[in-house]
Write an enzyme that holds these catalytic residues in place. Structure first.
Site, mmCIF file in Angstrom:
data_model
loop_
_atom_site.group_PDB
_atom_site.id
_atom_site.type_symbol
_atom_site.label_atom_id
_atom_site.label_comp_id
_atom_site.label_asym_id
_atom_site.label_seq_id
_atom_site.Cartn_x
_atom_site.Cartn_y
_atom_site.Cartn_z
ATOM 1 N N TYR A 146 0.838 -1.212 0.000
ATOM 2 C CA TYR A 146 0.000 0.000 0.000
ATOM 3 C C TYR A 146 0.869 1.257 0.000
ATOM 4 C CZ TYR A 146 -2.741 3.829 1.997
ATOM 5 O OH TYR A 146 -3.309 5.056 2.235
HETATM 6 P P1 NAD Z 1 -12.064 5.621 1.800
HETATM 7 O O1 NAD Z 1 -11.923 4.184 1.439
HETATM 8 O O2 NAD Z 1 -13.113 5.982 2.797
HETATM 9 O O3 NAD Z 1 -12.299 6.470 0.475
HETATM 10 C C1 NAD Z 1 -11.704 6.142 -0.762
HETATM 11 C C2 NAD Z 1 -12.781 6.140 -1.831
HETATM 12 O O4 NAD Z 1 -12.154 5.934 -3.098
HETATM 13 C C3 NAD Z 1 -13.815 5.029 -1.657
HETATM 14 O O5 NAD Z 1 -15.122 5.581 -1.603
HETATM 15 C C4 NAD Z 1 -13.630 4.141 -2.898
HETATM 16 O O6 NAD Z 1 -14.852 3.601 -3.390
HETATM 17 C C5 NAD Z 1 -13.010 5.112 -3.885
HETATM 18 N N1 NAD Z 1 -12.189 4.480 -4.919
HETATM 19 C C6 NAD Z 1 -11.156 3.620 -4.728
HETATM 20 N N2 NAD Z 1 -10.654 3.229 -5.902
HETATM 21 C C7 NAD Z 1 -11.383 3.861 -6.869
HETATM 22 C C8 NAD Z 1 -11.337 3.845 -8.288
HETATM 23 N N3 NAD Z 1 -10.463 3.092 -8.958
HETATM 24 N N4 NAD Z 1 -12.236 4.598 -8.961
HETATM 25 C C9 NAD Z 1 -13.149 5.349 -8.301
HETATM 26 N N5 NAD Z 1 -13.237 5.394 -6.947
HETATM 27 C C10 NAD Z 1 -12.357 4.652 -6.244
HETATM 28 O O7 NAD Z 1 -10.618 6.110 2.297
HETATM 29 P P2 NAD Z 1 -10.202 7.432 3.083
HETATM 30 O O8 NAD Z 1 -9.789 7.042 4.439
HETATM 31 O O9 NAD Z 1 -11.241 8.482 2.880
HETATM 32 O O10 NAD Z 1 -8.891 7.835 2.290
HETATM 33 C C11 NAD Z 1 -8.913 8.837 1.273
HETATM 34 C C12 NAD Z 1 -7.511 9.053 0.733
HETATM 35 O O11 NAD Z 1 -6.625 9.450 1.781
HETATM 36 C C13 NAD Z 1 -6.879 7.820 0.107
HETATM 37 O O12 NAD Z 1 -6.089 8.244 -0.984
HETATM 38 C C14 NAD Z 1 -5.993 7.267 1.210
HETATM 39 O O13 NAD Z 1 -4.919 6.518 0.671
HETATM 40 C C15 NAD Z 1 -5.516 8.574 1.830
HETATM 41 N N6 NAD Z 1 -5.097 8.454 3.225
HETATM 42 C C16 NAD Z 1 -6.040 8.267 4.203
HETATM 43 C C17 NAD Z 1 -5.630 8.208 5.520
HETATM 44 C C18 NAD Z 1 -6.614 8.050 6.645
HETATM 45 O O14 NAD Z 1 -6.189 8.087 7.802
HETATM 46 N N7 NAD Z 1 -7.914 7.872 6.376
HETATM 47 C C19 NAD Z 1 -4.275 8.325 5.853
HETATM 48 C C20 NAD Z 1 -3.354 8.491 4.829
HETATM 49 C C21 NAD Z 1 -3.783 8.589 3.525
#
Ligand code: NAD
Length: 333
Positions: free
Chosen positions: A164
């Site tokens: 990841y």
């Molecule tokens: P989440 O899973 O709640 O949201 C991600 C969304 O992206 C989902 O709704 C999913 O359906 C959509 N998605 C994934 N692949 C897709 C594709 N190919 N086409 C269209 N939609 C797609 O995750 P989150 O926690 O809201 O994270 C959001 C971003 O922040 C991500 O990039 C994640 O890597 C990054 N991030 C999050 C955290 C955290 O603490 N939540 C920390 C570091 C980085």
């Protein structure tokens, strides 16, 4: 090519700017979209809506779907034609990704590579063709891997410990390579979030699970000794960072989005116990491959480059998440 299901809205009345938010059915994307709509801007949200069970997807989408300046596009970023949805956008907030460290090993990896790397490449190409001004990329502290003691600056050599983390590093660097490739393409700010929490946090994440355990009395299994430390970032701070990154005067930048304060898993469990008034029952198991021992953000550069300063302390953020969880009533209090 998969057909995208677009719900048209009337954009003629508002004078707000237009943006695209990918991952809008997710935790962070749904909050970014809401804050843009609250400013009076227009938002096209893109999500394949496969990242969560249908109930969670519907709950996250409901936050924005009532607004007539919001357009929802259901489709996979790696499959649909993106230009029709990016044309006219000022900024693309790229929050879509396949998250989760542990499931990125083994057979699941191609899905990570596709959603996190291939989709980012296609999005950047389409954004350049459509004249998008800025792309704000959601990156991750997982790009650092095992960091040194103390706060980690952006100059620390990335060395992700999980597939990841590798895909997140690839995604932010791809976006930056596109930005540097030609001056006509979008400029880029990549935000390396340190564990984001708050209302609508993904149910698989630590703080959601601690709250669920406190309220249900069901024990939570901690992998490792519980002394591992995290820099927890409240969602409102992460959203403020996105808004600040939209207008910062830069070409291609990476900045840490955290608080500079770390808390052990055990102390976080104690805090959740205090806020809920119910202790969190814990059990312990072996640490998992890819888990990072400690995370700790140096936010000096974020403040200098985009004017970001964290504002919410952990106890206050936890109280907000607990209150939201209780309002949802899907965990028996
Ligand atoms: P989440 O899973 O709640 O949201 C991600 C969304 O992206 C989902 O709704 C999913 O359906 C959509 N998605 C994934 N692949 C897709 C594709 N190919 N086409 C269209 N939609 C797609 O995750 P989150 O926690 O809201 O994270 C959001 C971003 O922040 C991500 O990039 C994640 O890597 C990054 N991030 C999050 C955290 C955290 O603490 N939540 C920390 C570091 C980085």
């Amino acid at each position: 090519m998969e057909a995208a299901n677009t719900i048209p809205v009337n954009v003629a009345e508002s004078r707000g700017r237009s943006h695209v938010v990918t991952g809008v059915a997710g935790f962070i994307g749904s909050h970014i979209a809401r804050s843009l709509l609250d400013r009076g801007d227009h938002v096209v949200g893109i999500d394949h809506c496969a990242g969560h069970p249908p109930g969670i997807t519907a709950r996250n989408l409901a936050v924005n779907e009532g607004c007539d300046r919001f357009t929802m596009v259901r489709g996979d970023l790696a499959e649909i034609a993106l230009e029709p949805h990016l044309r006219g956008a000022d900024t693309v907030f790229h929050a879509a990704a396949r998250p989760g460290v542990r499931t990125s090993w083994g057979a699941e990896f191609p899905g990570y590579a596709r959603s996190n790397i291939v989709a980012t490449h296609l999005l950047m190409e389409a954004a350049a063709r459509c004249g998008v001004r800025r792309v704000v990329v959601s990156s991750s502290s997982s790009v650092y891997g095992g960091a040194p003691d103390g706060p980690v600056p952006e100059t620390h050599l990335p060395a992700p410990l999980s597939p990841y983390g590798v895909t997140k590093l690839a995604a932010e660097q791809l976006a930056i390579a596109h930005a540097l490739r030609e001056m006509t393409g979008p400029t880029v700010v990549a935000l390396r979030y340190f564990t984001v929490y708050g209302p609508r946090q993904r149910p698989d994440m630590l703080i959601s699970r601690l709250i669920a355990s406190a309220l249900s009395g069901r024990p939570l299994t901690v992998n490792g000794d519980g002394k591992q430390r995290r820099d927890f970032t409240f969602i409102a701070d992460a959203v403020r960072a996105n808004l600040a990154a939209m207008d910062a005067d830069v070409e291609a930048e990476v900045v840490n989005i955290g608080t500079g304060v770390t808390t052990s898993v055990l102390d976080t469990a104690d805090l959740v116990g205090e806020v809920t008034g119910r202790p969190v029952p814990l059990t312990f198991a072996e640490g998992q491959a890819g888990d990072v021992r400690d995370t700790h953000a140096d936010t000096t550069r974020a403040e200098a480059v985009i004017g970001y300063r964290p504002a919410v302390e952990l106890r206050d953020g936890l109280s907000a998440q607990v209150a939201w969880t209780l309002r949802r009533r899907d965990v028996a209090p």
